[in-house]
Motif scaffolding. Structure first.
Motif, PDB file in Angstrom:
ATOM      1  N   ALA A  37      12.290  -6.079   0.923  1.00  0.00           N
ATOM      2  CA  ALA A  37      11.159  -6.518   1.754  1.00  0.00           C
ATOM      3  C   ALA A  37      10.004  -5.562   1.479  1.00  0.00           C
ATOM      4  O   ALA A  37      10.125  -4.616   0.699  1.00  0.00           O
ATOM      5  N   THR A  38       8.876  -5.798   2.137  1.00  0.00           N
ATOM      6  CA  THR A  38       7.697  -4.951   1.921  1.00  0.00           C
ATOM      7  C   THR A  38       7.632  -3.777   2.892  1.00  0.00           C
ATOM      8  O   THR A  38       6.681  -3.002   2.853  1.00  0.00           O
ATOM      9  N   TYR A  39       8.630  -3.636   3.757  1.00  0.00           N
ATOM     10  CA  TYR A  39       8.603  -2.597   4.787  1.00  0.00           C
ATOM     11  C   TYR A  39       8.460  -1.188   4.216  1.00  0.00           C
ATOM     12  O   TYR A  39       7.768  -0.338   4.792  1.00  0.00           O
ATOM     13  N   LYS A  40       9.148  -0.896   3.115  1.00  0.00           N
ATOM     14  CA  LYS A  40       9.117   0.463   2.589  1.00  0.00           C
ATOM     15  C   LYS A  40       7.725   0.834   2.077  1.00  0.00           C
ATOM     16  O   LYS A  40       7.291   1.975   2.218  1.00  0.00           O
ATOM     17  N   PHE A  41       7.023  -0.141   1.504  1.00  0.00           N
ATOM     18  CA  PHE A  41       5.648   0.123   1.080  1.00  0.00           C
ATOM     19  C   PHE A  41       4.775   0.407   2.303  1.00  0.00           C
ATOM     20  O   PHE A  41       3.944   1.317   2.289  1.00  0.00           O
ATOM     21  N   ALA A  42       4.979  -0.376   3.359  1.00  0.00           N
ATOM     22  CA  ALA A  42       4.215  -0.168   4.593  1.00  0.00           C
ATOM     23  C   ALA A  42       4.525   1.192   5.202  1.00  0.00           C
ATOM     24  O   ALA A  42       3.630   1.867   5.732  1.00  0.00           O
ATOM     25  N   LEU A  43       5.777   1.620   5.118  1.00  0.00           N
ATOM     26  CA  LEU A  43       6.154   2.913   5.683  1.00  0.00           C
ATOM     27  C   LEU A  43       5.509   4.052   4.908  1.00  0.00           C
ATOM     28  O   LEU A  43       5.001   5.020   5.506  1.00  0.00           O
ATOM     29  N   LEU A  44       5.490   3.970   3.587  1.00  0.00           N
ATOM     30  CA  LEU A  44       4.840   5.012   2.790  1.00  0.00           C
ATOM     31  C   LEU A  44       3.346   5.096   3.108  1.00  0.00           C
ATOM     32  O   LEU A  44       2.788   6.186   3.250  1.00  0.00           O
ATOM     33  N   ILE A  45       2.692   3.946   3.222  1.00  0.00           N
ATOM     34  CA  ILE A  45       1.268   3.935   3.579  1.00  0.00           C
ATOM     35  C   ILE A  45       1.069   4.535   4.959  1.00  0.00           C
ATOM     36  O   ILE A  45       0.148   5.328   5.185  1.00  0.00           O
ATOM     37  N   ALA A  81      15.378   0.619  12.544  1.00  0.00           N
ATOM     38  CA  ALA A  81      16.661   0.177  12.008  1.00  0.00           C
ATOM     39  C   ALA A  81      16.629  -0.050  10.508  1.00  0.00           C
ATOM     40  O   ALA A  81      17.676   0.014   9.847  1.00  0.00           O
ATOM     41  N   GLN A  82      15.450  -0.307   9.955  1.00  0.00           N
ATOM     42  CA  GLN A  82      15.407  -0.694   8.545  1.00  0.00           C
ATOM     43  C   GLN A  82      14.698   0.347   7.663  1.00  0.00           C
ATOM     44  O   GLN A  82      15.367   1.220   7.121  1.00  0.00           O
ATOM     45  N   PRO A  83      13.372   0.313   7.510  1.00  0.00           N
ATOM     46  CA  PRO A  83      12.806   1.227   6.503  1.00  0.00           C
ATOM     47  C   PRO A  83      13.009   2.699   6.802  1.00  0.00           C
ATOM     48  O   PRO A  83      13.187   3.494   5.876  1.00  0.00           O
ATOM     49  N   LEU A  94      -3.156   8.260  -4.753  1.00  0.00           N
ATOM     50  CA  LEU A  94      -2.052   7.821  -5.598  1.00  0.00           C
ATOM     51  C   LEU A  94      -0.998   7.088  -4.770  1.00  0.00           C
ATOM     52  O   LEU A  94      -0.512   6.016  -5.162  1.00  0.00           O
ATOM     53  N   VAL A  95      -0.626   7.651  -3.615  1.00  0.00           N
ATOM     54  CA  VAL A  95       0.377   7.009  -2.759  1.00  0.00           C
ATOM     55  C   VAL A  95      -0.099   5.620  -2.338  1.00  0.00           C
ATOM     56  O   VAL A  95       0.653   4.632  -2.399  1.00  0.00           O
ATOM     57  N   GLN A  96      -1.362   5.540  -1.928  1.00  0.00           N
ATOM     58  CA  GLN A  96      -1.920   4.243  -1.519  1.00  0.00           C
ATOM     59  C   GLN A  96      -1.886   3.241  -2.669  1.00  0.00           C
ATOM     60  O   GLN A  96      -1.474   2.089  -2.494  1.00  0.00           O
ATOM     61  N   GLN A  97      -2.347   3.666  -3.831  1.00  0.00           N
ATOM     62  CA  GLN A  97      -2.440   2.748  -4.954  1.00  0.00           C
ATOM     63  C   GLN A  97      -1.066   2.266  -5.398  1.00  0.00           C
ATOM     64  O   GLN A  97      -0.869   1.071  -5.681  1.00  0.00           O
ATOM     65  N   LEU A  98      -0.102   3.164  -5.469  1.00  0.00           N
ATOM     66  CA  LEU A  98       1.246   2.777  -5.848  1.00  0.00           C
ATOM     67  C   LEU A  98       1.861   1.827  -4.828  1.00  0.00           C
ATOM     68  O   LEU A  98       2.430   0.787  -5.190  1.00  0.00           O
ATOM     69  N   ALA A  99       1.755   2.168  -3.542  1.00  0.00           N
ATOM     70  CA  ALA A  99       2.369   1.333  -2.505  1.00  0.00           C
ATOM     71  C   ALA A  99       1.720  -0.044  -2.445  1.00  0.00           C
ATOM     72  O   ALA A  99       2.407  -1.066  -2.330  1.00  0.00           O
TER      73      ALA A  99
END
Length: 375
Positions: A53-61, A160-162, A202-207
Motif C-alpha cells: 500500500a502507499t502507507y509507508k511512503f506517507a509515513l516517511l513523508i 497497526a500497519q506502517p 531527497l526523502v520527499q522526492q523518493l517517497a
C-alpha cells in the motif's frame, strides 16, 4: 541511474561535508559516516521493502515533515505521538479521496486505489467522513465533532500497519529510524531527525515518486488514469480554488502590492516564500503576493536578508489576519511552525553554501546573519 543516485550526487556530498550552521546543539550532529549510513539504509528500505500500500511512503513523508517542524539541528531524539502521525496522514490523503479525472476519452473519473487488496482503510475512512460532512479541508474538518473519531480510526490503522512494518526490509527488521515506546508514541533515534531535516528534499522526492509509481502500477487504476501526466499535481499540490481564495485575501491584506518589489500588482501570483520545492506543504503564513516576473526570477531559491526581515515582521504583525485568510482557504495556519520551517530552510542553505535571491539576476551568499534572525 536511479532517482536517489541522481539526486544524491554533488548536492548530498556538499550537505554532508558542509558546515552545521549556527544553531546551538544539545547533542552533536551525526558524523559524515553516520549520515552516509543513514542514506544507505534509506535506499535499501525503498529497494528491499515490501510496499503493498502507499502507507509507508506517507509515513516517511510524515516523519520528515514533523522533523522539520518539531526537530532541531543536533543529534537529539524526537518523540512523536501516534496521534500526531495520524492527523498528518489525514492531511496527506485528504485530496486523494476525491475522484481523479485525467480528462482522457478512454478513462472514467474515480477514487484512486492505494492498496494491492481492498481500498486502503485510511482512504476509505477519510472518504466516508468527507461524504458525510461535505467539508472542504482538514482544517475545517478539525472543528467538527466527528473529527476525533476519524483521527482515532486513522491513528489505529497507522499504528497497526506502517508503524509496525516500515522498518522491515531485506528479509529482516532494522529499526534504524525509530522505536515504539508504548503509550501511543514512537521515538526517532538519535540523529534521525537531523538526517531527515538534512536530506528532506531527497526523502520527499523518493517517497513521492515511489507513491506515484505505486498508484500507476495498480491495475485497478488503469481505467481511471488513462494517459495522464498530472497525477503528481493532483496528489500533492494545492487546489486552484484554495489558491484563488488565498490570493483574494492577500490582495486585501497587502493592498495588492508585490511582497518582493513593493510595486502594485494587476496580475499576481501566490508565492511560497519558503519555496515549495524545498518544503512541499502549504502553510498559510508562508504565502505572499508576487509579480509573476518576481516569482519567476526568485523561482526555487530563498530570498535575501531584506526580504527575510520583512517576512518575519509580517509573521509577527499580521499573524491573525493571515490565519483568518488561510483558514478560509483551507490551509494549515500556524505561525510557529512556519517560523520553524523558515529557520530550517535558511540553516540548511547556510550549511550547503547557498545563495539568496535579491532581485532579478542578483544573488548574495547566505551567512550567519540569516539564521540569527530566527533567534
Amino acid at each position: 541511474m536511479t532517482l536517489g543516485e541522481a539526486f544524491a550526487g554533488s548536492y548530498l556530498r556538499r550537505l554532508i561535508t558542509g558546515r552545521s550552521g549556527s544553531v546551538p546543539s544539545v547533542l552533536p550532529p551525526p558524523s559524515p559516516e553516520a549520515q552516509l549510513l543513514f542514506l544507505t539504509k534509506l535506499q535499501r528500505l525503498f529497494a528491499e521493502g515490501d510496499f503493498t500500500a502507499t502507507y509507508k511512503f506517507a509515513l516517511l513523508i510524515t516523519l520528515a515533515d514533523l522533523s522539520v517542524e518539531l526537530g532541531a539541528d543536533d543529534g537529539s531524539e524526537l518523540v512523536l505521538t501516534n496521534r500526531q502521525i495520524g492527523e498528518h496522514f489525514i492531511g496527506l490523503y485528504w485530496q486523494h479521496c476525491l475522484p481523479y479525472s485525467s480528462g482522457h476519452a478512454t478513462s472514467a473519473p474515480g477514487v484512486l486505489v492505494q492498496n494491492n487488496g481492498a481500498q486502503a482503510a485510511v482512504v476509505s475512512a477519510v472518504s466516508t467522513f468527507r461524504a458525510n460532512t461535505a467539508v472542504a479541508s482538514p482544517q475545517a474538518a478539525a472543528r467538527l465533532p466527528g473529527f476525533r473519531e476519524l483521527v482515532s480510526a486513522v491513528t489505529n490503522t497507522v499504528s497497526a500497519q506502517p508503524l509496525n512494518y516500515l522498518q522491515n526490509f531485506g528479509g529482516g527488521t532494522d529499526e534504524f529510524l525509530y522505536e515504539r515506546t508504548g503509550a501511543g508514541k514512537i521515538r526517532l533515534k538519535p540523529s534521525v531527525a537531523y538526517c531527515l531535516r538534512r536530506f528532506y528534499p531527497l526523502v520527499q522526492q523518493l517517497a513521492r515518486s515511489h507513491w506515484i509509481d505505486h498508484i500507476k502500477q495498480n491495475s485497478r487504476n488503469l481505467n481511471i488514469l488513462g494517459a495522464t501526466d498530472d497525477l503528481e499535481d493532483f496528489l500533492f499540490s494545492s487546489s486552484r480554488q484554495s489558491l484563488q481564495v488565498m490570493a483574494a485575501g492577500l490582495r486585501k491584506l497587502d493592498e495588492a502590492r508585490c511582497f518582493y518589489c513593493g510595486n502594485m500588482v494587476t496580475t499576481a501570483d501566490v508565492d511560497h516564500y519558503i519555496p515549495f520545492s524545498l518544503y512541499p506543504r502549504d502553510l498559510a503564513h508562508n504565502f505572499v503576493l508576487a509579480h509573476p516576473s518576481c516569482n519567476r526570477s526568485k523561482s526555487d531559491t530563498l530570498a535575501a536578508l531584506p526580504h527575510l526581515e520583512r517576512w518575519l515582521a509580517r509573521l509577527h504583525d499580521k499573524a491573525d489576519a493571515l490565519a483568518e485568510i488561510g483558514s478560509a482557504a483551507g490551509f494549515q495556519t500556524d505561525t510557529l511552525v512556519t517560523r520553524q520551517v523558515g529557520a530550517w530552510a535558511y540553516t540548511s542553505a547556510l550549511s550547503g553554501g547557498g545563495k539568496a535571491w535579491v532581485t532579478t539576476n542578483a544573488y548574495t551568499p547566505i551567512d550567519d546573519t540569516y539564521t540569527t534572525c530566527f533567534a
